[in-house]
Motif scaffolding. Structure first.
Motif, PDB file in Angstrom:
ATOM      1  N   ALA A 275       0.825  -1.204   0.000  1.00  0.00           N
ATOM      2  CA  ALA A 275       0.000   0.000   0.000  1.00  0.00           C
ATOM      3  C   ALA A 275       0.863   1.258   0.000  1.00  0.00           C
ATOM      4  O   ALA A 275       0.598   2.216  -0.743  1.00  0.00           O
ATOM      5  CB  ALA A 275      -0.927  -0.009   1.212  1.00  0.00           C
ATOM      6  N   LEU A 276       1.901   1.265   0.818  1.00  0.00           N
ATOM      7  CA  LEU A 276       2.763   2.446   0.881  1.00  0.00           C
ATOM      8  C   LEU A 276       3.540   2.635  -0.418  1.00  0.00           C
ATOM      9  O   LEU A 276       3.672   3.765  -0.911  1.00  0.00           O
ATOM     10  CB  LEU A 276       3.735   2.319   2.055  1.00  0.00           C
ATOM     11  CG  LEU A 276       3.121   2.288   3.451  1.00  0.00           C
ATOM     12  CD1 LEU A 276       4.215   2.233   4.505  1.00  0.00           C
ATOM     13  CD2 LEU A 276       2.215   3.478   3.690  1.00  0.00           C
ATOM     14  N   ALA A 277       4.071   1.547  -0.962  1.00  0.00           N
ATOM     15  CA  ALA A 277       4.823   1.645  -2.214  1.00  0.00           C
ATOM     16  C   ALA A 277       3.922   2.084  -3.361  1.00  0.00           C
ATOM     17  O   ALA A 277       4.309   2.909  -4.201  1.00  0.00           O
ATOM     18  CB  ALA A 277       5.487   0.306  -2.536  1.00  0.00           C
ATOM     19  N   HIS A 278       2.720   1.532  -3.397  1.00  0.00           N
ATOM     20  CA  HIS A 278       1.767   1.887  -4.446  1.00  0.00           C
ATOM     21  C   HIS A 278       1.438   3.369  -4.372  1.00  0.00           C
ATOM     22  O   HIS A 278       1.368   4.064  -5.395  1.00  0.00           O
ATOM     23  CB  HIS A 278       0.507   1.039  -4.275  1.00  0.00           C
ATOM     24  CG  HIS A 278      -0.441   1.086  -5.429  1.00  0.00           C
ATOM     25  ND1 HIS A 278      -0.033   1.204  -6.739  1.00  0.00           N
ATOM     26  CD2 HIS A 278      -1.796   1.025  -5.477  1.00  0.00           C
ATOM     27  CE1 HIS A 278      -1.086   1.214  -7.543  1.00  0.00           C
ATOM     28  NE2 HIS A 278      -2.165   1.114  -6.791  1.00  0.00           N
ATOM     29  N   GLY A 279       1.238   3.870  -3.174  1.00  0.00           N
ATOM     30  CA  GLY A 279       0.868   5.268  -3.018  1.00  0.00           C
ATOM     31  C   GLY A 279       2.017   6.237  -3.215  1.00  0.00           C
ATOM     32  O   GLY A 279       1.885   7.228  -3.940  1.00  0.00           O
ATOM     33  N   ALA A 280       3.163   5.961  -2.594  1.00  0.00           N
ATOM     34  CA  ALA A 280       4.258   6.931  -2.606  1.00  0.00           C
ATOM     35  C   ALA A 280       5.187   6.755  -3.804  1.00  0.00           C
ATOM     36  O   ALA A 280       5.474   7.717  -4.522  1.00  0.00           O
ATOM     37  CB  ALA A 280       5.055   6.827  -1.306  1.00  0.00           C
ATOM     38  N   ASN A 281       5.679   5.542  -4.022  1.00  0.00           N
ATOM     39  CA  ASN A 281       6.637   5.333  -5.110  1.00  0.00           C
ATOM     40  C   ASN A 281       5.988   5.548  -6.473  1.00  0.00           C
ATOM     41  O   ASN A 281       6.548   6.214  -7.352  1.00  0.00           O
ATOM     42  CB  ASN A 281       7.228   3.934  -5.031  1.00  0.00           C
ATOM     43  CG  ASN A 281       7.909   3.650  -3.697  1.00  0.00           C
ATOM     44  OD1 ASN A 281       7.991   2.520  -3.268  1.00  0.00           O
ATOM     45  ND2 ASN A 281       8.381   4.683  -3.014  1.00  0.00           N
ATOM     46  N   HIS A 282       4.790   5.005  -6.642  1.00  0.00           N
ATOM     47  CA  HIS A 282       4.125   5.163  -7.930  1.00  0.00           C
ATOM     48  C   HIS A 282       3.647   6.597  -8.140  1.00  0.00           C
ATOM     49  O   HIS A 282       3.506   7.042  -9.285  1.00  0.00           O
ATOM     50  CB  HIS A 282       2.961   4.183  -8.041  1.00  0.00           C
ATOM     51  CG  HIS A 282       3.402   2.749  -8.038  1.00  0.00           C
ATOM     52  ND1 HIS A 282       2.531   1.696  -7.920  1.00  0.00           N
ATOM     53  CD2 HIS A 282       4.639   2.194  -8.141  1.00  0.00           C
ATOM     54  CE1 HIS A 282       3.204   0.555  -7.940  1.00  0.00           C
ATOM     55  NE2 HIS A 282       4.478   0.844  -8.069  1.00  0.00           N
TER      56      HIS A 282
END
Length: 313
Positions: free
Chosen positions: A195-202
């Motif tokens: 969830a964090l990677a999807h929101g921040a990195n993407h």
């Protein structure tokens, strides 16, 4: 004649209360490790040693923890009598933990904490087998590895996975860092991190994609165009959820979306597939939220499906 070996400090009993200020070692002076080490030092804890391998890590250590000596990983583990902080890449973590356990550098009662969002306590099993106490402590923040990061720590969340007996210490460490604990179950760590990677990195990728396409359209300073729009969109999304949706997909404007895709295919074909994926997911959420009636969505979904088949072909 060789010098006599220095005796190791006596191991603290596992059930003994931790001292108010801990003796800490940091393995991995990357963007996260160096900043958290500096934050712990600012909170009064004794950071006694750190391991830094690359030139960039050594520079961060000199900048953020200038008085902390650089040592080998095993030396850091031996010096960190209370808390050993492992801030190494996700895929390297298991090997580092296993190596430290084999070397005899870990001890009963010592807290061994890692900062990985993707891992929980299982990766620390070799440390637990020799009596160390495992802790997963992930800051939900993006880091640059500079002193500016220290000003961003106040109020951030930490994804914490800990044995029940270690929760009070974990909560205290998070409070010392100025943060708020979010207790994550062991089985939920991959979902939490996704969830964090999807929101921040993407998000970073998405913003840069938008900036590139504005440059293609002749905009000289796309950041000036995007900044107020994206700030408002982010604030609205966090405050309103799916009710913040605007734009052609949420209105079912199939013709507009078709023109977007045609021009993207001609100018930046690598952007077509990401646009399609996000437009489809946006349509799904708009329909579920009642922002887009299914009957109005049909022409739009036909456009997206047709373009999807073209990309696949």
């Amino acid at each position: 004649m060789s010098a006599p070996l220095r005796p190791r400090p006596a191991a603290r009993p596992v059930d003994a209360p931790a001292p108010r200020f801990l003796t800490v070692g940091v393995i991995g002076a990357g963007r996260v490790g160096a900043v958290l080490g500096a934050a712990l030092a600012a909170a009064g804890h004794r950071v006694v040693a750190a391991a830094a391998v690359s030139g960039a890590s050594r520079a961060r250590l000199a900048l953020l923890l200038p008085s902390v000596p650089r040592r080998s990983a095993t030396s850091v583990a031996r010096a960190a009598t209370d808390l050993l902080l492992l801030a190494v890449p996700d895929d390297a973590l298991a090997g580092v933990v296993a190596g430290l356990a084999r070397s005899g550098a870990l001890r009963p009662g010592q807290v061994v904490a890692h900062t990985s969002g993707a891992h929980g306590l299982a990766v620390l099993a070799p440390a637990a087998e020799v009596g160390a106490r495992p802790l997963a402590l992930h800051p939900a923040m993006t880091f640059t590895g500079t002193p500016d990061d220290l000003t961003r720590l106040a109020g951030i969340s930490y994804g914490v996975t800990a044995p029940a007996e270690l929760r009070p210490l974990a909560a205290r460490l998070v409070a010392d860092l100025g943060g708020v604990p979010e207790w994550i179950g062991e089985a939920d760590r991959p979902l939490y991190h996704a969830a964090l990677a999807h929101g921040a990195n993407h998000l970073v990728t998405l913003v840069n994609e938008a900036a590139d396409r504005l440059r293609d359209a002749g905009v000289g300073q796309p950041e000036k165009v995007l900044a107020p729009l994206l700030r408002a969109a982010l604030e609205n999304a966090l405050r309103l959820g799916d009710d913040a949706l605007t734009g052609p997909v949420s209105r079912g404007d199939a013709g507009t979306v078709e023109r977007h895709l045609a021009r993207l295919a001609a100018t930046a074909p690598e952007s077509v597939a990401p646009y399609l994926a996000l437009a489809r997911r946006t349509a799904d959420r708009a329909i579920a939220a009642g922002r887009l009636r299914p009957v109005d969505a049909e022409p739009l979904l036909d456009v997206l499906s047709g373009r999807d088949r073209e990309v696949a072909a």
